[in-house]
Design a protein around this motif. Structure first.
Motif, PDB file in Angstrom:
ATOM      1  N   LEU A  79       0.824  -1.205   0.000  1.00 62.20           N
ATOM      2  CA  LEU A  79       0.000   0.000   0.000  1.00 62.20           C
ATOM      3  C   LEU A  79       0.861   1.259   0.000  1.00 62.20           C
ATOM      4  O   LEU A  79       0.529   2.255  -0.664  1.00 62.20           O
ATOM      5  CB  LEU A  79      -0.939   0.001   1.203  1.00 62.20           C
ATOM      6  CG  LEU A  79      -1.977  -1.126   1.218  1.00 62.20           C
ATOM      7  CD1 LEU A  79      -2.894  -0.989   2.429  1.00 62.20           C
ATOM      8  CD2 LEU A  79      -2.799  -1.120  -0.073  1.00 62.20           C
ATOM      9  N   THR A  80       1.976   1.225   0.734  1.00 58.81           N
ATOM     10  CA  THR A  80       2.884   2.381   0.750  1.00 58.81           C
ATOM     11  C   THR A  80       3.526   2.577  -0.621  1.00 58.81           C
ATOM     12  O   THR A  80       3.601   3.700  -1.126  1.00 58.81           O
ATOM     13  CB  THR A  80       3.981   2.187   1.808  1.00 58.81           C
ATOM     14  OG1 THR A  80       3.374   2.048   3.096  1.00 58.81           O
ATOM     15  CG2 THR A  80       4.920   3.389   1.825  1.00 58.81           C
ATOM     16  N   ALA A  81       3.973   1.484  -1.228  1.00 61.04           N
ATOM     17  CA  ALA A  81       4.600   1.570  -2.550  1.00 61.04           C
ATOM     18  C   ALA A  81       3.613   2.102  -3.580  1.00 61.04           C
ATOM     19  O   ALA A  81       3.961   2.936  -4.424  1.00 61.04           O
ATOM     20  CB  ALA A  81       5.105   0.191  -2.968  1.00 61.04           C
ATOM     21  N   SER A  82       2.378   1.651  -3.515  1.00 59.07           N
ATOM     22  CA  SER A  82       1.353   2.108  -4.454  1.00 59.07           C
ATOM     23  C   SER A  82       1.108   3.598  -4.321  1.00 59.07           C
ATOM     24  O   SER A  82       1.023   4.323  -5.320  1.00 59.07           O
ATOM     25  CB  SER A  82       0.052   1.333  -4.211  1.00 59.07           C
ATOM     26  OG  SER A  82      -0.980   1.831  -5.028  1.00 59.07           O
ATOM     27  N   ILE A 102      -2.374   0.766 -12.289  1.00 57.92           N
ATOM     28  CA  ILE A 102      -1.122   0.762 -11.525  1.00 57.92           C
ATOM     29  C   ILE A 102      -1.411   0.567 -10.039  1.00 57.92           C
ATOM     30  O   ILE A 102      -0.749  -0.227  -9.356  1.00 57.92           O
ATOM     31  CB  ILE A 102      -0.342   2.069 -11.746  1.00 57.92           C
ATOM     32  CG1 ILE A 102       0.139   2.156 -13.195  1.00 57.92           C
ATOM     33  CG2 ILE A 102       0.844   2.159 -10.786  1.00 57.92           C
ATOM     34  CD1 ILE A 102       0.805   3.462 -13.545  1.00 57.92           C
ATOM     35  N   ALA A 103      -2.422   1.297  -9.525  1.00 59.63           N
ATOM     36  CA  ALA A 103      -2.773   1.190  -8.109  1.00 59.63           C
ATOM     37  C   ALA A 103      -3.221  -0.227  -7.767  1.00 59.63           C
ATOM     38  O   ALA A 103      -2.871  -0.775  -6.715  1.00 59.63           O
ATOM     39  CB  ALA A 103      -3.868   2.194  -7.770  1.00 59.63           C
ATOM     40  N   ALA A 231      -6.037  -0.012  10.842  1.00 58.61           N
ATOM     41  CA  ALA A 231      -4.736   0.654  10.719  1.00 58.61           C
ATOM     42  C   ALA A 231      -4.218   0.664   9.287  1.00 58.61           C
ATOM     43  O   ALA A 231      -3.452   1.548   8.897  1.00 58.61           O
ATOM     44  CB  ALA A 231      -3.718  -0.024  11.633  1.00 58.61           C
ATOM     45  N   ALA A 232      -4.649  -0.304   8.489  1.00 63.27           N
ATOM     46  CA  ALA A 232      -4.195  -0.378   7.095  1.00 63.27           C
ATOM     47  C   ALA A 232      -4.707   0.810   6.282  1.00 63.27           C
ATOM     48  O   ALA A 232      -4.198   1.070   5.185  1.00 63.27           O
ATOM     49  CB  ALA A 232      -4.671  -1.684   6.455  1.00 63.27           C
ATOM     50  N   HIS A 233      -5.691   1.532   6.807  1.00 62.49           N
ATOM     51  CA  HIS A 233      -6.265   2.669   6.092  1.00 62.49           C
ATOM     52  C   HIS A 233      -5.689   4.006   6.567  1.00 62.49           C
ATOM     53  O   HIS A 233      -6.201   5.067   6.209  1.00 62.49           O
ATOM     54  CB  HIS A 233      -7.788   2.677   6.247  1.00 62.49           C
ATOM     55  CG  HIS A 233      -8.449   1.512   5.587  1.00 62.49           C
ATOM     56  ND1 HIS A 233      -8.519   0.263   6.182  1.00 62.49           N
ATOM     57  CD2 HIS A 233      -9.069   1.389   4.390  1.00 62.49           C
ATOM     58  CE1 HIS A 233      -9.150  -0.570   5.380  1.00 62.49           C
ATOM     59  NE2 HIS A 233      -9.496   0.079   4.292  1.00 62.49           N
TER      60      HIS A 233
END
Length: 287
Positions: A79-82, A102-103, A231-233
Motif C-alpha cells: 500500500l505504501t509503494a502504491s 497501476i494502483a 490501521a491499514a487505512h
C-alpha cells in the motif's frame, strides 16, 4: 507416524510431537507447520480431525503465526509503494484508467500473490481449505445481513468518536469534489467495490486471522485483525484525524472477522465489504 509393516497414518490433527499442548496437522506423509490450540480445536477441517474432535463442513484451518506477520508486512509495503508510485507518476497526466491499473497491480497484486503463496507454503495449497474461499447461494442473503452488522458497528464506533471528541476524517474526503469526473469515479469504484473487498478479505479474514488463531484465543485474534484492518487505512496526510477513522474501520474489521468465523468462509464478508464501499460511494456522490 508409522511402524514397520503398518499402513501410513492418514492425514489428521494429532498431539504435537514437539511436546507442546497444541494439536499439529499431519498431512499423511509428514508433519506440517499448522498447529491449533484447544480452544479452536472444534474448527478442525472436515476429513482432518482425529477421533472425538468436532468436525465442521467448512472450517477454519489455523496457519502459523509467521503467515499473519508476513501478510501484515506485505500489506504495509504494497500500500505504501502504491501510494508513493502514484504520487510520483501523476505529473505525467496519463489517463485515469492507467493510474487505476497501476494502483490495483502494485497495491493489491502482491497481496493476492502473497495469499496464494501462504496457502502453498504453510497450508494445503487449497485456497478453499486454507483461507475459506468458497461461495454458497445463501451467501447472497448472509452478505447483506453481515453488512447491516457492520453498519451497526460503525454507528457504535461513531458515537464513541463523537462523545470522546476524537479527531476524525473519512478516507473518502475530497471524493465528492471529483463527482463530475466520470472516469475517476468509475476507476475508484472498481478499486473500492471489487478489488478491495476481495483482496482485503483474503488478507485480513484469510491469512491474518488464521495465523493469529494458531497462537491466540479466538476473540483476541478477531480483535487484533480488526484493528490491523483499520490501521491499514492510515494516511499520514490526515495526521491525528486517523485516530477516529481507525476506530470506526476497526469495528468493521471485527464484525467481518466474526462473520468469517461464523460462516467458515469469506463470501459473506466479501459481499458485506463490497456493499459497505458501494453505499458509502453512493452517499458521498449524492451529497
Amino acid at each position: 507416524m508409522t511402524e514397520l509393516g503398518q499402513r501410513p497414518t492418514p492425514p489428521g490433527w494429532f498431539p504435537d510431537p514437539d511436546g507442546t499442548p497444541n494439536l499439529r496437522l499431519w498431512d499423511g506423509m509428514r508433519w506440517t507447520s499448522a498447529r491449533v490450540q484447544a480452544q479452536v480445536a472444534g474448527l478442525a477441517p472436515s476429513g482432518f480431525a482425529p477421533p472425538g474432535m468436532p468436525v465442521a463442513k467448512e472450517a477454519i484451518v489455523p496457519l502459523p503465526l509467521v503467515a499473519a506477520i508476513t501478510a501484515i508486512v506485505a500489506t504495509g509495503v504494497s500500500l505504501t509503494a502504491s501510494k508513493f508510485l502514484i504520487e510520483g507518476l501523476v505529473q505525467y497526466r496519463w489517463p485515469i484508467a492507467v493510474y487505476t491499473a497501476i494502483a490495483a497491480i502494485v497495491g493489491y497484486g502482491p497481496l493476492l500473490l502473497m495469499c496464494i503463496g501462504a496457502s502453498r507454503r504453510w497450508g494445503t495449497g487449497s485456497l478453499r481449505a486454507d483461507l475459506g474461499v468458497s461461495f454458497r447461494r445463501v451467501d447472497l442473503g448472509w452478505g447483506p445481513v453481515t453488512w447491516v452488522a457492520c453498519f451497526l458497528g460503525q454507528i457504535v464506533a461513531a458515537v464513541v468518536v463523537v462523545t470522546t471528541k476524537l479527531p476524525f476524517e473519512s478516507n473518502t474526503e475530497g471524493l465528492a469534489d471529483r463527482a463530475g469526473d466520470r472516469a475517476y469515479i468509475i476507476a475508484f469504484a472498481i478499486l473500492a467495490v471489487i478489488c478491495a473487498p476481495i483482496v482485503e478479505e483474503l488478507v485480513f479474514r484469510g491469512v491474518v486471522l488464521r495465523g493469529l488463531l494458531s497462537r491466540t484465543r479466538v476473540w483476541v485474534a478477531v480483535g487484533i485483525q480488526g484493528v490491523l484492518f483499520g490501521a491499514a487505512h492510515i494516511d499520514p496526510v490526515r495526521g491525528m484525524k486517523n485516530v477516529g477513522l481507525v476506530l470506526v474501520l476497526s469495528s468493521v474489521g471485527v464484525v467481518l472477522g466474526g462473520a468469517a468465523l461464523l460462516f467458515r468462509r469469506l463470501a459473506p464478508s466479501m459481499i458485506a465489504h463490497a456493499l459497505l464501499n458501494t453505499v458509502a460511494l453512493i452517499v458521498i456522490l449524492n451529497n
